[in-house]
Design an enzyme around this catalytic site. Sequence first.
Site, mmCIF file in Angstrom:
data_model
loop_
_atom_site.group_PDB
_atom_site.id
_atom_site.type_symbol
_atom_site.label_atom_id
_atom_site.label_comp_id
_atom_site.label_asym_id
_atom_site.label_seq_id
_atom_site.Cartn_x
_atom_site.Cartn_y
_atom_site.Cartn_z
ATOM 1 N N GLN A 169 18.818 5.292 52.903
ATOM 2 C CA GLN A 169 20.220 5.342 53.301
ATOM 3 C C GLN A 169 20.300 4.908 54.758
ATOM 4 O O GLN A 169 19.649 5.504 55.632
ATOM 5 C CB GLN A 169 20.747 6.772 53.137
ATOM 6 C CG GLN A 169 20.932 7.170 51.692
ATOM 7 C CD GLN A 169 22.091 6.422 51.065
ATOM 8 O OE1 GLN A 169 23.231 6.763 51.265
ATOM 9 N NE2 GLN A 169 21.797 5.379 50.298
ATOM 10 N N PHE A 206 25.118 4.510 47.994
ATOM 11 C CA PHE A 206 24.474 5.814 48.136
ATOM 12 C C PHE A 206 23.089 5.790 47.479
ATOM 13 O O PHE A 206 22.616 4.766 47.020
ATOM 14 C CB PHE A 206 25.375 6.907 47.532
ATOM 15 C CG PHE A 206 26.359 7.495 48.543
ATOM 16 C CD1 PHE A 206 26.719 6.809 49.683
ATOM 17 C CD2 PHE A 206 26.915 8.755 48.333
ATOM 18 C CE1 PHE A 206 27.612 7.350 50.609
ATOM 19 C CE2 PHE A 206 27.800 9.310 49.248
ATOM 20 C CZ PHE A 206 28.154 8.606 50.390
ATOM 21 N N SER A 207 22.479 6.973 47.398
ATOM 22 C CA SER A 207 21.069 7.051 46.994
ATOM 23 C C SER A 207 20.816 6.649 45.546
ATOM 24 O O SER A 207 21.720 6.667 44.714
ATOM 25 C CB SER A 207 20.555 8.468 47.216
ATOM 26 O OG SER A 207 20.439 8.678 48.597
ATOM 27 N N TRP A 236 21.234 18.373 57.160
ATOM 28 C CA TRP A 236 22.626 17.997 57.421
ATOM 29 C C TRP A 236 23.290 18.880 58.469
ATOM 30 O O TRP A 236 24.259 18.476 59.111
ATOM 31 C CB TRP A 236 23.439 18.025 56.115
ATOM 32 C CG TRP A 236 23.261 16.778 55.291
ATOM 33 C CD1 TRP A 236 22.705 16.686 54.048
ATOM 34 C CD2 TRP A 236 23.631 15.441 55.656
ATOM 35 N NE1 TRP A 236 22.710 15.374 53.616
ATOM 36 C CE2 TRP A 236 23.273 14.593 54.581
ATOM 37 C CE3 TRP A 236 24.223 14.868 56.791
ATOM 38 C CZ2 TRP A 236 23.491 13.212 54.604
ATOM 39 C CZ3 TRP A 236 24.439 13.499 56.812
ATOM 40 C CH2 TRP A 236 24.074 12.688 55.732
ATOM 41 N N ARG A 266 26.055 11.459 41.520
ATOM 42 C CA ARG A 266 25.287 10.495 42.315
ATOM 43 C C ARG A 266 23.768 10.664 42.241
ATOM 44 O O ARG A 266 23.265 11.562 41.599
ATOM 45 C CB ARG A 266 25.727 10.588 43.776
ATOM 46 C CG ARG A 266 25.579 11.957 44.423
ATOM 47 C CD ARG A 266 26.037 11.825 45.880
ATOM 48 N NE ARG A 266 25.985 13.083 46.597
ATOM 49 C CZ ARG A 266 26.991 13.936 46.689
ATOM 50 N NH1 ARG A 266 28.133 13.675 46.090
ATOM 51 N NH2 ARG A 266 26.848 15.043 47.390
ATOM 52 N N ASP A 267 23.108 9.763 42.943
ATOM 53 C CA ASP A 267 21.666 9.780 43.196
ATOM 54 C C ASP A 267 20.836 9.610 41.922
ATOM 55 O O ASP A 267 19.943 10.421 41.637
ATOM 56 C CB ASP A 267 21.257 11.076 43.935
ATOM 57 C CG ASP A 267 22.129 11.366 45.142
ATOM 58 O OD1 ASP A 267 22.733 10.408 45.657
ATOM 59 O OD2 ASP A 267 22.225 12.530 45.567
ATOM 60 N N MET A 312 19.755 6.737 59.670
ATOM 61 C CA MET A 312 18.986 6.735 58.429
ATOM 62 C C MET A 312 19.042 8.123 57.798
ATOM 63 O O MET A 312 18.938 9.119 58.509
ATOM 64 C CB MET A 312 17.552 6.409 58.826
ATOM 65 C CG MET A 312 16.611 6.239 57.692
ATOM 66 S SD MET A 312 14.994 5.785 58.375
ATOM 67 C CE MET A 312 14.269 7.380 58.352
ATOM 68 N N ASN A 313 19.227 8.191 56.463
ATOM 69 C CA ASN A 313 18.958 9.460 55.771
ATOM 70 C C ASN A 313 18.093 9.210 54.541
ATOM 71 O O ASN A 313 17.058 8.539 54.683
ATOM 72 C CB ASN A 313 20.202 10.333 55.555
ATOM 73 C CG ASN A 313 21.349 9.748 54.798
ATOM 74 O OD1 ASN A 313 22.005 8.846 55.269
ATOM 75 N ND2 ASN A 313 21.627 10.256 53.618
ATOM 76 N N ASP A 314 18.427 9.736 53.382
ATOM 77 C CA ASP A 314 17.508 9.802 52.224
ATOM 78 C C ASP A 314 16.614 8.579 51.973
ATOM 79 O O ASP A 314 17.105 7.440 52.011
ATOM 80 C CB ASP A 314 18.296 9.935 50.919
ATOM 81 C CG ASP A 314 19.394 10.949 50.975
ATOM 82 O OD1 ASP A 314 19.541 11.617 51.998
ATOM 83 O OD2 ASP A 314 20.119 11.071 49.972
HETATM 84 C C1 FRU Z 1 21.797 13.479 50.345
HETATM 85 C C2 FRU Z 1 23.034 12.625 50.165
HETATM 86 C C3 FRU Z 1 23.075 12.034 48.763
HETATM 87 C C4 FRU Z 1 23.927 10.814 48.937
HETATM 88 C C5 FRU Z 1 23.512 10.342 50.303
HETATM 89 C C6 FRU Z 1 24.609 9.682 51.087
HETATM 90 O O1 FRU Z 1 21.397 13.609 51.666
HETATM 91 O O2 FRU Z 1 24.184 13.394 50.447
HETATM 92 O O3 FRU Z 1 23.556 12.923 47.795
HETATM 93 O O4 FRU Z 1 23.702 9.846 47.954
HETATM 94 O O5 FRU Z 1 23.049 11.483 51.003
HETATM 95 O O6 FRU Z 1 24.119 9.095 52.240
#
Ligand code: FRU
Length: 451
Positions: A45, A85-86, A287, A154-155, A27-29
Site C-alpha cells: 500500500q 487497496f490490499s 494505525w 476488502r483485502d 507505505m502500509n500493508d
Molecule cells: C489494513 C488496511 C486494509 C486496507 C488498507 C488500505 O491496514 O486498512 O484493510 O486494504 O489498509 O490502505
Amino acid sequence: MLDIKDKVEYFNNLRPIFHYSCRRGWMNDPNGLIFYRGYYHLFYQHCPDRTVHGPMHWGHARSRDLIHWEELPIALFPDKNGTIFSGSIVYDEENSSGFGSDKSDPLVAIFTHNKETQGITRQYQSLAYSLDNGNTFEKFSGNPVLDMRMKDFRDPKVIRYRNKWIMLTAAGQSILIFSSDNLKDWKKESSFFTGDLEKNEIWECPDLIRFSDKYGNERWVLIVSQNTLDYKKTGVRYFVGRFNGTDFFDNTGKRTLWLDFGRDDYAAATFAELQGKYIQLGWMNCWAYAQILPEKGFRGSMTLPKQLILEEVENCPILIQKPADEVMKEIGIVELNSGKWSGEIMIGAFLINMENDRGRINFTNGMENILIGIDYTKGEISVDRSGCSKPEWGNEFGEVRKAKFTRLDDRQLLVVVDTTSIEIFAAGGEICGTFLYFVERPFSEIEVGGI
Ligand code: FRU
C-alpha cells in the site's frame, strides 16, 4: 556489512537498515507477496506524494534474499473504479484466467478497489495481470469481478486448493470465503466469524495457510488483522483449524492467539509459491500512531521476514516464529551474557543468554531507553518503551506490553535492533514482539541483568 558511519547516517535519516522502506511517501500493508523466478516480490500500500494515508497505489520492490530490496516502478495506480487497496497475487500456471499468452503464464493480482462517492464508500474486488514476471501489470477490462455492494469488503487473499481458486476477504467482523475456476467468476461458499468483536472492531487482511501434523493430517491456520478503534485488541490474530475447500472450522478453543505481542506487526501476509514454507511479512506500524510518528520524507517500513512453523506447545498447536534464515545470515549475530555492553551504536542482532530467573535488558543512550523484562518463573515477558515516547504520539506508544509463554527452559532471547525498530524472539519462537522506537541519539549501551 555497513560501518558505523553508515549506520549513523541511516539513523539520522530514520531509514531502517535491515527492513524494507520505500524511498519516499507513505507505505502500509504488504500486498501480493510471491516468490517467482528467483525473486521475492513485495507489493505494498503506497501513496508516493504524501507521508500520510491517501489515494492508494501498489508500490513494488523485489529481492533475491529478503534483505536487499530493489524498489521498482509503481505497479498499480488508482483508476475510475477507485483507489487500490490490499490484495494478493497468484501464479496462474494453467492459464485458467485466460490472461496468459503463448509465451508467458500470467501472474494475477486480486485486489480491492476502494471507491468513495459523495461520502459513501464501496469496496469490490478486481484483477490485474502481468506477463513479464511481475514487472508491469495490466488491469482487467471487466473489473470489478466481485461486488457485494458493501462498504467494508476488502483485502482478497487467493490460494489454490483442490483445483480451485479460493478467495478470502474481510467483510466487517467476518471473513467471507469464495471459490472460482477462472479467477473471474466467484461463488460464495461460507463465512467465518467468532462473534467476540465489539462495535467498531473489524477484521482486515486475511490469510490462510496449510501445515500438516505429525500424522500427515492437514492443519490450517487462518490469519486476520484485527483493527479496533480503541486499539486495545488490535493486532494480528490467528485460528488453528480445518479447511475443507469451502468452510473453515476453528479448533482453537477458548484461547485468543496473537502472532505478535508488540504493537507494530500489522496486516501480516505470507509469500505465495514457497511450496509449503511460510514466510510472513507485516507492516511495521500501528494505525493508532502511524500517521504522527516522526518522518523524513517517507513513512513506514516492513517487519523482518519471519518463518512461521506450526508446533505443539503444551499440547496446543501454535505458530512459532523465527527470522528467515537468509536474513540472519546477512545481519550477523552478536552473543551477549549478563553485563553492561557498550559501543558507539547498538544496531544489529543480539542473541542474549539470560542467566537470571527474572531478568531485564535495557537498551539506552543515557537519556532514553527501552526496557525488556522477562520472568522465567511465571513465563511472562514485558516491553516498556515509555522511556522513549512522546506525549504527542498518544498513550498507546508508551504503554507497557506483556505476554505469557510456556517454554520456560529456553533462556535465549534474540533481539534485532534497527535504527527505528526492535524485534524480540523469545521462548524458542513462541513469543515474538515488534516495536518501533524513535530516539534522539542511537542506543549505545545494553545492560543485561537480573531484577
Ligand atoms: C489494513 C488496511 C486494509 C486496507 C488498507 C488500505 O491496514 O486498512 O484493510 O486494504 O489498509 O490502505
